[in-house]
Design a protein around this motif. Structure first.
Motif, PDB file in Angstrom:
ATOM      1  N   GLU A 388       0.832  -1.207   0.000  1.00  0.00           N
ATOM      2  CA  GLU A 388       0.000   0.000   0.000  1.00  0.00           C
ATOM      3  C   GLU A 388       0.862   1.251   0.000  1.00  0.00           C
ATOM      4  O   GLU A 388       0.560   2.247  -0.689  1.00  0.00           O
ATOM      5  N   THR A 389       1.961   1.195   0.784  1.00  0.00           N
ATOM      6  CA  THR A 389       2.880   2.348   0.829  1.00  0.00           C
ATOM      7  C   THR A 389       3.467   2.610  -0.554  1.00  0.00           C
ATOM      8  O   THR A 389       3.576   3.765  -1.006  1.00  0.00           O
ATOM      9  N   ILE A 390       3.853   1.528  -1.244  1.00  0.00           N
ATOM     10  CA  ILE A 390       4.435   1.686  -2.585  1.00  0.00           C
ATOM     11  C   ILE A 390       3.400   2.229  -3.552  1.00  0.00           C
ATOM     12  O   ILE A 390       3.678   3.134  -4.364  1.00  0.00           O
ATOM     13  N   VAL A 391       2.158   1.693  -3.472  1.00  0.00           N
ATOM     14  CA  VAL A 391       1.105   2.125  -4.404  1.00  0.00           C
ATOM     15  C   VAL A 391       0.715   3.579  -4.166  1.00  0.00           C
ATOM     16  O   VAL A 391       0.515   4.375  -5.114  1.00  0.00           O
ATOM     17  N   ASN A 395       6.164   8.423  -6.049  1.00  0.00           N
ATOM     18  CA  ASN A 395       7.487   9.055  -6.125  1.00  0.00           C
ATOM     19  C   ASN A 395       8.410   8.581  -5.000  1.00  0.00           C
ATOM     20  O   ASN A 395       9.358   9.279  -4.632  1.00  0.00           O
ATOM     21  N   LEU A 396       8.143   7.391  -4.454  1.00  0.00           N
ATOM     22  CA  LEU A 396       8.959   6.846  -3.363  1.00  0.00           C
ATOM     23  C   LEU A 396      10.395   6.635  -3.852  1.00  0.00           C
ATOM     24  O   LEU A 396      10.612   6.130  -4.951  1.00  0.00           O
ATOM     25  N   THR A 403      13.832  -1.579  -0.649  1.00  0.00           N
ATOM     26  CA  THR A 403      13.781  -2.137   0.709  1.00  0.00           C
ATOM     27  C   THR A 403      12.413  -2.745   0.998  1.00  0.00           C
ATOM     28  O   THR A 403      12.296  -3.863   1.536  1.00  0.00           O
ATOM     29  N   PHE A 404      11.330  -1.990   0.601  1.00  0.00           N
ATOM     30  CA  PHE A 404       9.978  -2.495   0.845  1.00  0.00           C
ATOM     31  C   PHE A 404       9.712  -3.774   0.047  1.00  0.00           C
ATOM     32  O   PHE A 404       9.084  -4.724   0.530  1.00  0.00           O
ATOM     33  N   ILE A 405      10.222  -3.795  -1.192  1.00  0.00           N
ATOM     34  CA  ILE A 405      10.022  -4.984  -2.033  1.00  0.00           C
ATOM     35  C   ILE A 405      10.742  -6.196  -1.425  1.00  0.00           C
ATOM     36  O   ILE A 405      10.202  -7.316  -1.373  1.00  0.00           O
TER      37      ILE A 405
END
Length: 588
Positions: A388-391, A395-396, A403-405
């Motif tokens: 959800e943070t990535i979506v 512009n992350l 790191t999140f992946i």
């Protein structure tokens, strides 16, 4: 001690008398036979002598033209005392007799026994026949020639009787040999009879179950029967000791059954009680709707009707039919397992186990597994949060994005392993009898696992020594056997440390089991954790385990897989450092 009645004659005396009587009968028969043979020999010898005389007379007649002159001349030259010589024609007429001058008037001789024999076989003789002519008893010997018969005769007087008597030396020899043999056999039968008497005393005492005494074996003579008797006594003593040991074991068994945690009843083929413990009475009354007055009434309980029918239909002779039946009965809030085993003599055993607590524990374990599966939503939630943070942040920064992946990937791998391990445990718990079995070669399976983790082993500088012999086969489930060695390998790689060695070996085998050792030279485990290593989700270092990504179910899978294969496992620390798992796997 009850006295042993002794017979009038001992065995050796009876045996000696029997043999002496047999020897005496044989000796008498032999003496009679030999006496007759001796007489016949003397008669034949005298007959041969007279036959020779007849032959010489015949030669004299052939050489002379006047028979009477020739015969008288020969008889005078070769005179035998009282010898009577007669020449008879083939039709029985006497043509010469040296003791009768008017021999022309002598009657026909065709009916004389010696003449008849001579006419039939060429020679003939007659012992002690009285002459019809002279009235004197003679020994006659006649010889047949072409035109006449020559007969010589000697008076059967005292001198001739003496010469025809048998020689009695063989009689004394036979008596002497009989006496010698009797003495020798008496010595033999004395020892033989002593052994029989001792053996009889032993059998009487054994029959009366009386003590034998310490010196019973030493009283036997040193012969074959004595040795056999000593062996019999030793065997009897061993059997007696075994009987006493069995009696003790029987008492132990009865005590054990009375204190057993299962209800047990043993009955004969007529359903009569042999042995029943208190729990059997208690459990059967819990199953029954009415109070039972005796153990035999258990077969009237409706819930046990299948057991009763199974017993009634049991075949008289053992065959391929199943002789064991098990039932699950739920009654009055309790769960019972009732099992019946029929023996070869149609006696049988009925056992009743209260498994209410076990069933409750199984239910709790299943519920725990379901709850844990529910708790797995935590890694799912983590994955969902990162995604959800990535979506929501197109512009992350790239480093945060990566790191999140990576964290999502790690959590998904952890989730996959958790679901896989839970699935394996659930399958073992609920469908162990549905697991397929096949022939598995252990050495090649372990070698494949080593090849699969070779990169991890190289990264941690871990050496593996596979000491299992080739062609080591187990009939089992290949997937579960793989899980055993793979989880042990993963456990050592993850927690034992670096720069270590792992050794896998089979240190023993028998007809039923292989005995395995899986050890490493790593950091080991504190003693207080050893007994809990195989509990589900138990972690020695919870923080480190989660960081590494372990599920906490690997060793639980190992233990349950080994149990499925009829074995057991335990863990211990090696003296030189490291952890060792010792476990067994049934060959079939």
């Amino acid at each position: 001690m009850t006295p042993i009645n002794k017979p009038l004659l001992s065995f050796n005396q009876k045996l000696l008398l029997s043999v002496v009587a047999l020897f005496a009968a044989f000796s008498l028969c032999f003496i009679g036979y030999q006496y007759q043979r001796e007489k016949e020999f003397k008669v034949e010898l005298l007959n041969t002598k007279l036959q020779d005389y007849n032959a010489r007379l015949h030669e004299e007649i052939n050489d002379s033209s006047n028979i009477e002159n020739a015969l008288n001349g020969f008889i005078k030259r070769h005179k035998l005392k009282d010898l009577r010589t007669t020449v008879i024609t083939l039709d029985g007429k006497v043509i010469f007799d040296n003791q009768k001058k008017d021999y022309n008037h002598i009657g026909n001789h065709l009916e004389r026994p010696e003449i008849k024999m001579a006419l039939e076989s060429g020679t003939g003789y007659s012992v002690r026949r009285t002459s019809e002519t002279t009235g004197v008893s003679y020994f006659y010997s006649a010889t047949l020639y072409d035109d006449y018969i020559i007969r010589s005769a000697l008076p059967y007087n005292v001198e001739l009787i003496t010469s025809l008597k048998a020689d009695y030396h063989f009689v004394w020899f036979t008596i002497f040999i009989t006496i010698i043999l009797t003495i020798a056999f008496s010595r033999f039968t004395r020892k033989f009879g002593m052994s029989i008497a001792r053996l009889r005393e032993f059998t009487v005492r054994a029959h009366r179950d009386e003590p034998l005494g310490m010196d019973m074996e030493k009283t036997f003579p040193h012969n074959e029967l004595g040795e056999i008797s000593q062996h019999i006594i030793k065997i009897y003593k061993r059997l007696r000791e075994t009987k006493e040991a069995l009696y003790i074991e029987r008492e132990k068994l009865i005590t054990h059954l009375q204190s057993s945690h299962e209800g047990l009843g043993v009955f004969n083929a007529e359903k009569k009680e042999i042995l029943v413990n208190s729990l059997f009475t208690q459990y059967s009354n819990l199953i029954s709707d009415v109070n039972l007055q005796s153990a035999e009434e258990v077969f009237s309980i409706p819930e046990l009707q299948k057991i009763t029918e199974f017993i009634n239909n049991a075949p008289a002779k053992p065959g391929n039919q199943e002789r064991r039946l098990s039932l699950n009965i739920e009654k009055n809030g309790r769960v019972f397992i009732v099992e019946c085993i029929i023996f070869q003599d149609l006696s049988f055993e009925v056992s009743i186990n209260d498994v209410t607590m076990e069933e409750e524990q199984h239910r709790m374990k299943r519920q725990l597994t379901q709850n844990i599966a529910h708790e797995l939503k935590t890694p799912v939630s983590s994955i969902q949060g990162y995604l959800e943070t990535i979506v929501n942040n197109p512009n992350l920064p790239k480093d945060k994005f990566n790191t999140f992946i990576e964290r999502c990937y790690a959590q998904s791998n952890r989730l996959t392993r958790l679901l896989r391990d839970i699935s394996v445990l659930t399958r073992i718990d609920e469908a162990s009898n549905m697991i397929d079995m096949e022939k598995v070669e252990v050495n090649s399976l372990v070698q494949n696992i080593i090849n699969e983790v070779s990169l991890e082993l190289e990264m941690r500088n871990i050496s593996v020594h596979n000491l299992l012999k080739k062609d080591m086969y187990i009939r089992g489930n290949a997937s579960l056997i793989y899980s055993i060695f793979r989880n042990l390998m993963d456990n050592s790689i993850s927690y034992a440390g670096t720069d270590i060695s792992i050794t896998i070996k089979c240190f023993r085998e028998d007809e039923t089991f292989y005995y395995f050792s899986f050890s490493d030279t790593g950091v080991g485990v504190s003693p207080e954790h050893l007994n809990r290593l195989f509990e589900r989700f138990y972690r020695v270092d919870k923080g480190r385990s989660r960081k590494i990504g372990g599920t906490g179910l690997g060793l639980a899978i190992v233990k349950n897989s080994i149990l499925i294969h009829g074995g057991n496992i335990s863990a211990k620390n090696n003296k030189g450092g490291g952890l060792e798992f010792v476990f067994t796997l049934a060959k079939n």
